[in-house]
Scaffold this motif. Structure first.
Motif, PDB file in Angstrom:
ATOM      1  N   MET A 243       0.840  -1.192   0.000  1.00  0.00           N
ATOM      2  CA  MET A 243       0.000   0.000   0.000  1.00  0.00           C
ATOM      3  C   MET A 243       0.881   1.250   0.000  1.00  0.00           C
ATOM      4  O   MET A 243       1.975   1.261   0.588  1.00  0.00           O
ATOM      5  CB  MET A 243      -0.881   0.007   1.245  1.00  0.00           C
TER       6      MET A 243
ATOM      7  N   GLU B 297      -7.819   7.859   3.742  1.00  0.00           N
ATOM      8  CA  GLU B 297      -7.253   7.226   4.937  1.00  0.00           C
ATOM      9  C   GLU B 297      -8.347   6.694   5.857  1.00  0.00           C
ATOM     10  O   GLU B 297      -8.211   5.608   6.451  1.00  0.00           O
ATOM     11  CB  GLU B 297      -6.371   8.225   5.686  1.00  0.00           C
TER      12      GLU B 297
ATOM     13  N   ARG C 152      -9.690   3.527   4.408  1.00  0.00           N
ATOM     14  CA  ARG C 152      -8.754   2.441   4.700  1.00  0.00           C
ATOM     15  C   ARG C 152      -8.999   1.857   6.094  1.00  0.00           C
ATOM     16  O   ARG C 152      -8.947   0.643   6.304  1.00  0.00           O
ATOM     17  CB  ARG C 152      -7.318   2.941   4.624  1.00  0.00           C
TER      18      ARG C 152
ATOM     19  N   GLU D  22     -11.934  -0.646   6.315  1.00  0.00           N
ATOM     20  CA  GLU D  22     -11.721  -1.856   5.513  1.00  0.00           C
ATOM     21  C   GLU D  22     -12.959  -2.280   4.722  1.00  0.00           C
ATOM     22  O   GLU D  22     -13.485  -3.377   4.890  1.00  0.00           O
ATOM     23  CB  GLU D  22     -11.247  -3.002   6.411  1.00  0.00           C
TER      24      GLU D  22
ATOM     25  N   LEU E  61      -6.651   2.614  -2.495  1.00  0.00           N
ATOM     26  CA  LEU E  61      -7.444   1.464  -2.050  1.00  0.00           C
ATOM     27  C   LEU E  61      -7.360   0.381  -3.122  1.00  0.00           C
ATOM     28  O   LEU E  61      -8.351   0.067  -3.797  1.00  0.00           O
ATOM     29  CB  LEU E  61      -8.901   1.897  -1.841  1.00  0.00           C
TER      30      LEU E  61
END
Length: 359
Positions: free
Chosen positions: A46, A250, A253, A256, A295
């Motif tokens: 990532m 962010e 992320r 999830e 992502l």
């Protein structure tokens, strides 16, 4: 030095997010894109927040290169398949929340009026039409703060009926959930639950005042804890800055999601954002690519606003990181015909398939 020569804050054209620093020089942009390619495709890791921030500031001339990398990342991390979904507004209007972009809010005087929950046959008919398109996902959407007991009963009745009759995976979007409700929906066969973050935490209070960001995050956590895939999207073009878009990536992320629907504001008459400028086409391509690069493993879905934002560049979006799309109409706005989207996929030789998050 005069004020005009101080690049502290770039004043954007209408439809562009404000940037906190000037665009990168062309040679610096090339190096940043190349470094991202190595990280995502060779090292298969990532990108850091700093790496993403640098990519967000490549000049407009470098956006096609950014998009090309995002397409390669999509193929490498997710494969060539594209997931097709139909959505149905099963209970429209009258929502007590004041989301400033939404014409279904009872707080604003808009053309969308409250209607009751559709009957079972209407829902099943829409699901059948979705299945006939080759879709694999059908989302039942309700304009509510959260489901009351009667609504829960209707959802739990409909989900197995739709699944049994059409074979479609069934998703639900019904607002903020309690722990008990999330458990019951998971046990009741809901495949994905949609609960969008919409924007960054720092910008959220300018868009919604009737609930806070923590409530959205809590629902996202409950969805995943109860065995459902999380569908958690973004809405760009509400006046947020470049830094806030990066902040949103962010935050996505952190929850999830399996799927991220990417919406662009389609200003609705009567809402506080009804006169907002439309996101520019190249700006939309830039941020489709940015969301894919930030992502890499998610199902990144074309959602609302793409028709007015991208116009004839919709096909370019499909080669900028997108690997799923909603076909047909949205909740209160019209989309393209399903045939147009299916023809686009055929022209691009993109097979339709069932997707799940890459682990």
């Amino acid at each position: 030095m005069s004020d005009t020569l101080q690049p502290v804050s770039i004043s954007p054209r209408p439809g562009l997010a404000k940037a906190s620093r000037p665009p990168l020089a062309a040679d610096v942009a090339r190096k940043a894109i190349r470094a991202a390619e190595v990280a995502l495709l060779d090292e298969r890791r990532m990108l850091t927040a700093d790496e993403l921030a640098e990519l967000a500031h490549v000049p407009d001339s470098a956006v096609p290169s950014l998009a090309a990398l995002a397409h390669e990342v999509r193929l490498s991390w997710c494969g060539p398949e594209v997931e097709v979904e139909g959505i149905l507004s099963a209970k429209t209007g009258g929502c007590p929340e004041d989301c400033h972009f939404c014409s279904q809010s009872a707080a604003f005087d808009t053309p969308v009026k409250a209607t009751p929950f559709l009957d079972t046959e209407e829902v099943l008919a829409a699901a059948r039409e979705t299945a006939e398109l080759g879709a694999s996902e059908f989302c039942i959407v309700l304009a509510v703060r959260g489901p009351d007991e009667r609504t829960m009963g209707r959802i739990l009745e409909l989900v197995p009926l739709v699944k049994a009759e059409t074979g479609l995976n069934v998703a639900v979007s019904a607002g903020i959930l309690t722990a008990d409700q999330a458990q019951r929906l998971g046990e009741g066969g809901v495949h994905r639950y949609n609960h969008n973050l919409e924007t960054a935490a720092s910008f959220f209070p300018r868009v919604v005042t009737t609930h806070d960001y923590a409530e959205r995050l809590e629902t996202c956590e409950l969805v995943r804890a109860n065995g459902m895939e999380l569908c958690c999207g973004a809405l760009l073009g509400m006046g947020e800055s470049v830094d806030q878009r990066l902040e949103l990536i962010e935050q996505l992320r952190s929850v999830e999601p399996a799927e991220v629907p990417l919406n662009f504001l389609n200003p609705r008459p009567g809402t506080p954002l009804g006169e907002a400028p439309i996101v520019e086409a190249l700006e939309a391509i830039r941020w489709i690519a940015m969301f894919r690069l930030g992502l890499p493993s998610v199902i990144l879905r074309y959602a609302g606003g793409r028709e007015i934002t991208l116009r004839e560049l919709q096909i370019m979006g499909m080669t900028s990181g997108i690997n799923a799309l909603i076909v047909g109409n949205y909740l209160t706005t019209l989309g393209r015909t399903p045939d147009e989207d299916l023809q686009m996929l055929d022209d691009l030789k993109m097979p339709i398939g069932v997707l799940g998050k890459v682990i």
